[in-house]
Design a protein around this motif. Structure first.
Motif, PDB file in Angstrom:
ATOM      1  N   GLY A  60      49.156 -23.801 118.798  1.00 32.58           N
ATOM      2  CA  GLY A  60      47.731 -23.532 118.608  1.00 32.58           C
ATOM      3  C   GLY A  60      47.503 -22.165 117.994  1.00 32.58           C
ATOM      4  N   SER A  61      46.293 -21.978 117.477  1.00 30.13           N
ATOM      5  CA  SER A  61      45.977 -20.713 116.802  1.00 30.13           C
ATOM      6  C   SER A  61      45.551 -19.610 117.761  1.00 30.13           C
ATOM      7  CB  SER A  61      44.864 -20.937 115.776  1.00 30.13           C
ATOM      8  OG  SER A  61      43.701 -21.456 116.413  1.00 30.13           O
ATOM      9  N   GLY A  62      45.249 -19.945 118.989  1.00 26.43           N
ATOM     10  CA  GLY A  62      44.826 -18.935 119.958  1.00 26.43           C
ATOM     11  C   GLY A  62      45.978 -18.077 120.441  1.00 26.43           C
ATOM     12  N   ALA A  63      45.628 -16.908 120.965  1.00 23.83           N
ATOM     13  CA  ALA A  63      46.644 -15.982 121.471  1.00 23.83           C
ATOM     14  C   ALA A  63      47.114 -16.411 122.855  1.00 23.83           C
ATOM     15  CB  ALA A  63      46.080 -14.563 121.521  1.00 23.83           C
ATOM     16  N   LYS A  64      48.405 -16.304 123.075  1.00 25.55           N
ATOM     17  CA  LYS A  64      49.007 -16.583 124.380  1.00 25.55           C
ATOM     18  C   LYS A  64      49.313 -15.258 125.076  1.00 25.55           C
ATOM     19  CE  LYS A  64      49.242 -21.017 123.439  1.00 25.55           C
ATOM     20  NZ  LYS A  64      48.357 -22.014 124.097  1.00 25.55           N
ATOM     21  N   VAL A  65      48.786 -15.094 126.267  1.00 29.75           N
ATOM     22  CA  VAL A  65      48.994 -13.868 127.023  1.00 29.75           C
ATOM     23  C   VAL A  65      50.357 -13.928 127.702  1.00 29.75           C
ATOM     24  CG1 VAL A  65      48.129 -12.368 128.845  1.00 29.75           C
ATOM     25  CG2 VAL A  65      46.526 -13.598 127.372  1.00 29.75           C
ATOM     26  N   ILE A  66      51.201 -12.959 127.394  1.00 25.04           N
ATOM     27  CA  ILE A  66      52.553 -12.918 127.946  1.00 25.04           C
ATOM     28  C   ILE A  66      52.529 -12.151 129.274  1.00 25.04           C
ATOM     29  CG2 ILE A  66      54.925 -12.161 127.527  1.00 25.04           C
ATOM     30  CD1 ILE A  66      54.318 -12.362 124.553  1.00 25.04           C
ATOM     31  N   PRO A  67      53.059 -12.708 130.341  1.00 24.44           N
ATOM     32  CA  PRO A  67      53.109 -11.964 131.611  1.00 24.44           C
ATOM     33  C   PRO A  67      53.908 -10.673 131.472  1.00 24.44           C
ATOM     34  CG  PRO A  67      53.572 -14.296 131.957  1.00 24.44           C
ATOM     35  CD  PRO A  67      53.576 -14.076 130.474  1.00 24.44           C
ATOM     36  N   SER A  68      53.608  -9.745 132.359  1.00 26.39           N
ATOM     37  CA  SER A  68      54.260  -8.442 132.287  1.00 26.39           C
ATOM     38  C   SER A  68      55.736  -8.554 132.678  1.00 26.39           C
ATOM     39  CB  SER A  68      53.549  -7.453 133.216  1.00 26.39           C
ATOM     40  OG  SER A  68      54.190  -6.205 133.216  1.00 26.39           O
ATOM     41  N   TYR A  69      56.572  -7.835 131.942  1.00 26.78           N
ATOM     42  CA  TYR A  69      58.000  -7.812 132.253  1.00 26.78           C
ATOM     43  C   TYR A  69      58.288  -6.939 133.470  1.00 26.78           C
ATOM     44  CZ  TYR A  69      58.764  -9.850 127.611  1.00 26.78           C
ATOM     45  OH  TYR A  69      58.753 -10.664 126.515  1.00 26.78           O
ATOM     46  N   PHE A  70      57.463  -5.909 133.681  1.00 26.71           N
ATOM     47  CA  PHE A  70      57.660  -4.988 134.795  1.00 26.71           C
ATOM     48  C   PHE A  70      56.331  -4.303 135.061  1.00 26.71           C
ATOM     49  CE2 PHE A  70      59.004  -3.122 130.784  1.00 26.71           C
ATOM     50  CZ  PHE A  70      58.160  -2.021 130.690  1.00 26.71           C
ATOM     51  N   ASP A  71      56.260  -3.608 136.175  1.00 29.57           N
ATOM     52  CA  ASP A  71      55.051  -2.870 136.526  1.00 29.57           C
ATOM     53  C   ASP A  71      54.939  -1.631 135.639  1.00 29.57           C
ATOM     54  OD1 ASP A  71      54.478  -4.701 138.502  1.00 29.57           O
ATOM     55  OD2 ASP A  71      55.537  -3.557 140.062  1.00 29.57           O
ATOM     56  N   ALA A  72      53.869  -1.564 134.875  1.00 33.62           N
ATOM     57  CA  ALA A  72      53.672  -0.448 133.944  1.00 33.62           C
ATOM     58  C   ALA A  72      53.158   0.769 134.710  1.00 33.62           C
ATOM     59  CB  ALA A  72      52.701  -0.840 132.836  1.00 33.62           C
ATOM     60  N   LYS A  73      54.053   1.667 135.061  1.00 34.25           N
ATOM     61  CA  LYS A  73      53.675   2.893 135.757  1.00 34.25           C
ATOM     62  C   LYS A  73      53.521   4.034 134.762  1.00 34.25           C
ATOM     63  CE  LYS A  73      56.174   1.550 139.960  1.00 34.25           C
ATOM     64  NZ  LYS A  73      57.224   1.938 140.936  1.00 34.25           N
ATOM     65  N   THR A  74      52.798   5.043 135.177  1.00 39.41           N
ATOM     66  CA  THR A  74      52.557   6.206 134.320  1.00 39.41           C
ATOM     67  C   THR A  74      52.961   7.468 135.068  1.00 39.41           C
ATOM     68  OG1 THR A  74      50.699   5.078 133.252  1.00 39.41           O
ATOM     69  CG2 THR A  74      50.855   7.458 132.963  1.00 39.41           C
ATOM     70  N   PHE A  75      53.745   8.297 134.408  1.00 38.26           N
ATOM     71  CA  PHE A  75      54.160   9.577 134.964  1.00 38.26           C
ATOM     72  C   PHE A  75      53.468  10.696 134.202  1.00 38.26           C
ATOM     73  CE2 PHE A  75      57.592   6.477 135.227  1.00 38.26           C
ATOM     74  CZ  PHE A  75      57.829   6.437 136.597  1.00 38.26           C
ATOM     75  N   SER A  76      53.502  11.859 134.767  1.00 40.29           N
ATOM     76  CA  SER A  76      52.866  13.017 134.132  1.00 40.29           C
ATOM     77  C   SER A  76      53.899  14.115 133.954  1.00 40.29           C
ATOM     78  CB  SER A  76      51.689  13.527 134.975  1.00 40.29           C
ATOM     79  OG  SER A  76      50.658  12.557 135.028  1.00 40.29           O
ATOM     80  N   VAL A  77      54.037  14.575 132.740  1.00 44.90           N
ATOM     81  CA  VAL A  77      54.873  15.725 132.427  1.00 44.90           C
ATOM     82  C   VAL A  77      53.921  16.863 132.057  1.00 44.90           C
ATOM     83  CG1 VAL A  77      56.712  16.634 130.977  1.00 44.90           C
ATOM     84  CG2 VAL A  77      56.708  14.215 131.612  1.00 44.90           C
ATOM     85  N   GLY A  78      53.616  17.701 133.044  1.00 49.42           N
ATOM     86  CA  GLY A  78      52.546  18.670 132.849  1.00 49.42           C
ATOM     87  C   GLY A  78      51.221  17.931 132.859  1.00 49.42           C
ATOM     88  N   LYS A  79      50.482  18.018 131.764  1.00 48.47           N
ATOM     89  CA  LYS A  79      49.234  17.281 131.616  1.00 48.47           C
ATOM     90  C   LYS A  79      49.381  16.082 130.685  1.00 48.47           C
ATOM     91  CE  LYS A  79      46.188  21.244 132.407  1.00 48.47           C
ATOM     92  NZ  LYS A  79      45.071  22.045 131.852  1.00 48.47           N
ATOM     93  N   VAL A  80      50.597  15.823 130.235  1.00 46.84           N
ATOM     94  CA  VAL A  80      50.832  14.746 129.274  1.00 46.84           C
ATOM     95  C   VAL A  80      51.221  13.485 130.036  1.00 46.84           C
ATOM     96  CG1 VAL A  80      52.185  13.989 127.290  1.00 46.84           C
ATOM     97  CG2 VAL A  80      51.574  16.402 127.540  1.00 46.84           C
ATOM     98  N   PRO A  81      50.452  12.386 129.890  1.00 49.11           N
ATOM     99  CA  PRO A  81      50.842  11.128 130.542  1.00 49.11           C
ATOM    100  C   PRO A  81      52.002  10.477 129.798  1.00 49.11           C
ATOM    101  CG  PRO A  81      48.834  10.813 129.264  1.00 49.11           C
ATOM    102  CD  PRO A  81      49.153  12.284 129.195  1.00 49.11           C
ATOM    103  N   LEU A  82      52.950   9.973 130.566  1.00 47.86           N
ATOM    104  CA  LEU A  82      54.140   9.340 129.995  1.00 47.86           C
ATOM    105  C   LEU A  82      54.319   7.986 130.669  1.00 47.86           C
ATOM    106  CD1 LEU A  82      56.556   9.612 128.087  1.00 47.86           C
ATOM    107  CD2 LEU A  82      57.820  10.676 129.959  1.00 47.86           C
ATOM    108  N   GLY A  83      54.117   6.917 129.895  1.00 48.38           N
ATOM    109  CA  GLY A  83      54.202   5.575 130.437  1.00 48.38           C
ATOM    110  C   GLY A  83      55.643   5.091 130.558  1.00 48.38           C
TER     111      GLY A  83
END
Length: 372
Positions: free
Chosen positions: A195-218
């Motif tokens: 079909g032409s519609g988009a298929k949503v792919i389940p997440s491979y892992f939990d997307a966590k975010t870390f901080s290096v100083g004030k910079v977010p690092l996914g």
């Protein structure tokens, strides 16, 4: 007894004009406060308009509201260093995906001088395989990753055997047209089946975010960079230190001489397609980690941008593909950071035009002299 005074027509006009005037004042008052980004004060307050760059701070005491004027903080017109480093990480992550895909173009072109425009659609097939394994079969992410890489590898070999091997001695234009035809075949087959519609792919892992100083690092960016570096190291070892790698380099130098020296040229070319398609499968998984959707046409733009990256770095050069992919990824992210996200694709292809005009061989490409 005097009769009551009758209203004259000009009195009505005067009252209507006064009402119209005060309505205009209230409308201007409302628009002015919306323009400077502040809520207008309570209607009971009687205060003059603040100067531009100032606003009201309401101090509540004893159930009374007292307006005081204060200076508004000036907004930054340019991105901060935090935004710069965030976009730098995003650019490296996106550029790593482009580099993995561009390696497939460079390896195949270095062997048989073919621009495999069906390479981007291999990524699309890999994305649908991940969706099918996790969403329809209910299996885990590890199984989905393995199935995606194996499917892309086998698909690359099948395309080479079915579409390109019979045209090995044909003119290059025939191979190029065949590659475009295979690309359209894969796209419209996927649209017919999925079909032409988009298929949503389940997440491979939990997307966590870390901080290096004030910079977010996914976590996604970290995994993308690590996997890309490991893939580049393994590929470099494979090409430089193994017998198959030496056979690939020999075929890329002179196919006829390699055949005379006893190298199985057909097996070497098939192995090259397999390696390039496996890298495309890894790139498909990493791309779906950041953009978890699968569409029939998702591989066309990815393939074109990876082709630009390969040309920029020097098509046929493995280090050049890596440099070109990272350069394109950084360029796209920084163009989006300055507010020109609608122009990022145009900037990518403008880079292609400039490179072809100024340095057609790319950063690390070399001139090839054809003997007549």
């Amino acid at each position: 007894m005097e009769p009551p005074a009758q209203s004259k027509p000009h009195d009505f006009l005067e009252n209507a004009g006064t009402a119209f005037f005060w309505s205009g004042v209230l409308l201007f008052y409302n628009i002015y406060w919306q323009a400077i980004g502040r809520q207008r004060p309570h209607p009971a307050l009687r205060a003059t308009f603040p100067r531009p760059g100032e606003g009201f701070r309401c101090v509540i005491a004893s159930k009374k509201v007292y307006p005081t004027v204060y200076k508004r903080r000036k907004e930054r017109k340019y991105p901060t260093m935090t935004v710069f480093f965030s976009q730098l990480i995003n650019g490296l992550s996106l550029g790593s995906i482009y580099a993995l895909i561009a390696l497939g173009y460079s390896m195949v072109y270095g062997i048989i001088l073919l621009l495999n425009f069906a390479h981007g659609d291999v990524i699309m097939v890999g994305a649908y395989m991940s969706w099918f394994v996790m969403n329809q079969l209910g299996l885990g992410p590890v199984t989905a990753v393995c199935a995606t890489i194996i499917t892309c590898t086998l698909l690359g070999v099948v395309i080479e055997k079915v579409a390109y091997t019979p045209l090995r001695s044909a003119p290059r234009i025939s191979l190029l047209i065949t590659a475009i035809g295979v690309s359209f075949f894969l796209e419209y087959t996927a649209e017919l089946v999925m079909g032409s519609g988009a298929k949503v792919i389940p997440s491979y892992f939990d997307a966590k975010t870390f901080s290096v100083g004030k910079v977010p690092l996914g976590l996604t960016s970290i995994i993308t960079l690590v996997v890309t570096v490991l893939s580049m190291l393994v590929l470099t070892f494979l090409v430089q230190k193994t017998k198959l790698g030496k056979a690939m380099r020999a075929v890329s130098e002179d196919m006829d001489a390699a055949r005379l020296m006893g190298i199985n040229v057909n097996s070497t070319i098939s192995f090259t397609f397999a390696v390039g398609s496996a890298l495309a499968g890894i790139g498909s998984v990493l791309y779906c980690c950041s953009y978890p959707q699968a569409t029939p046409t998702m591989g066309s733009m990815l393939g074109l941008k990876a082709f630009v990256a390969a040309v920029l770095g020097g098509i046929g050069s493995i280090p050049g593909a890596m440099i070109g992919g990272i350069a394109i990824g950084l360029c796209e992210c920084f163009v989006s950071a300055i507010g020109l996200s609608a122009w990022k694709d145009a900037v990518t292809f403008a880079i292609l035009i400039i490179v072809l005009l100024v340095k057609p061989t790319g950063f690390l490409g070399r001139k090839v002299q054809e003997k007549v």
